[in-house]
Enzyme design. Sequence first.
Site, PDB file in Angstrom:
ATOM      1  CE  LYS A   1      -4.292  -1.999   2.063  1.00  9.41           C
ATOM      2  NZ  LYS A   1      -5.269  -1.818   3.137  1.00  9.41           N
TER       3      LYS A   1
ATOM      4  CG  ASP B   1      -8.146   0.349   3.403  1.00  9.53           C
ATOM      5  OD1 ASP B   1      -8.982  -0.652   2.803  1.00  9.53           O
ATOM      6  OD2 ASP B   1      -7.024   0.367   3.461  1.00  9.53           O
TER       7      ASP B   1
END
Length: 276
Positions: free
Chosen positions: A65, A101
């Site tokens: 990420k 997220d």
Amino acid sequence: MERYAVIGYPVTHSLSPVIHAGFAAQTGKEIHYEQLNVPTSDFEAAVQDFRQAGGCGLNVTVPHKEAALGLAGEVMPQARTAGAANWLAFREDVIVAGNTDGSGLVCDLTEAQGLDLSGMRILLLGAGGAARGILGPLLGCAPKHLTVANRTPERAHALAQAHGSPGNLEACGLEDLGEVSFDLILNATAAELSASPMNLPPSVLEAGSTVCYDLMYGADTAFMVWARQAGCARVCDGLGMLVEQAAESFELWHGIRPDTTPVRERLRSAVRPRIP
């Protein structure tokens, strides 16, 4: 047919192909969605190869990420704040990076779980990548107070400072939580993968009132066991967050928001515990 994929290492456990296939069938989109099991050393080359082969976008999971953010020529605000990206889009001559997220978590908490986060006292356990991805959107919901607690207090303080240390945000070590109770406790640590019990003071949970939410999904964790034994009002896992964050990336890629409820219900009986 447009090509998409989830990239991570390992990634064979990922539910993203199932989720996006469900979204595509529901919305009439024809896509090919695959898994790219790529170690850290090969990440950049794999992304570029996928793009050059006609790939349209990637969902990004651990451990890539942060590296995904570094590849982008255009970074969406949530990804910049989080310091990490969980999706990439390939548009003409630029790679766009974003992070869904936190917004996925907030959507699950407010819509599926029916919680009003404004005015809540929230405890966020952990200060790693998962916590970084959700803290900004949580603060955007205007909680009364949000405490980030971590085994290493310095990491919690660094995370708070990265968000400007607003007046309703506090950071501390787990041992410094004291006698304060919370309306919502979110577990963003990986400690639940072990059999060790959660080392939390009982006072943080108000029996019959506090809601406990684990970003893991699919099976009881040490945190969830602790929460039930302490008498929390409700225990939730992170499956809803997983599906909601996927729906947001699907909408960003295709311009249409899928209905997450049927996909989430189909997945409920067939998942294993993972961090989104």
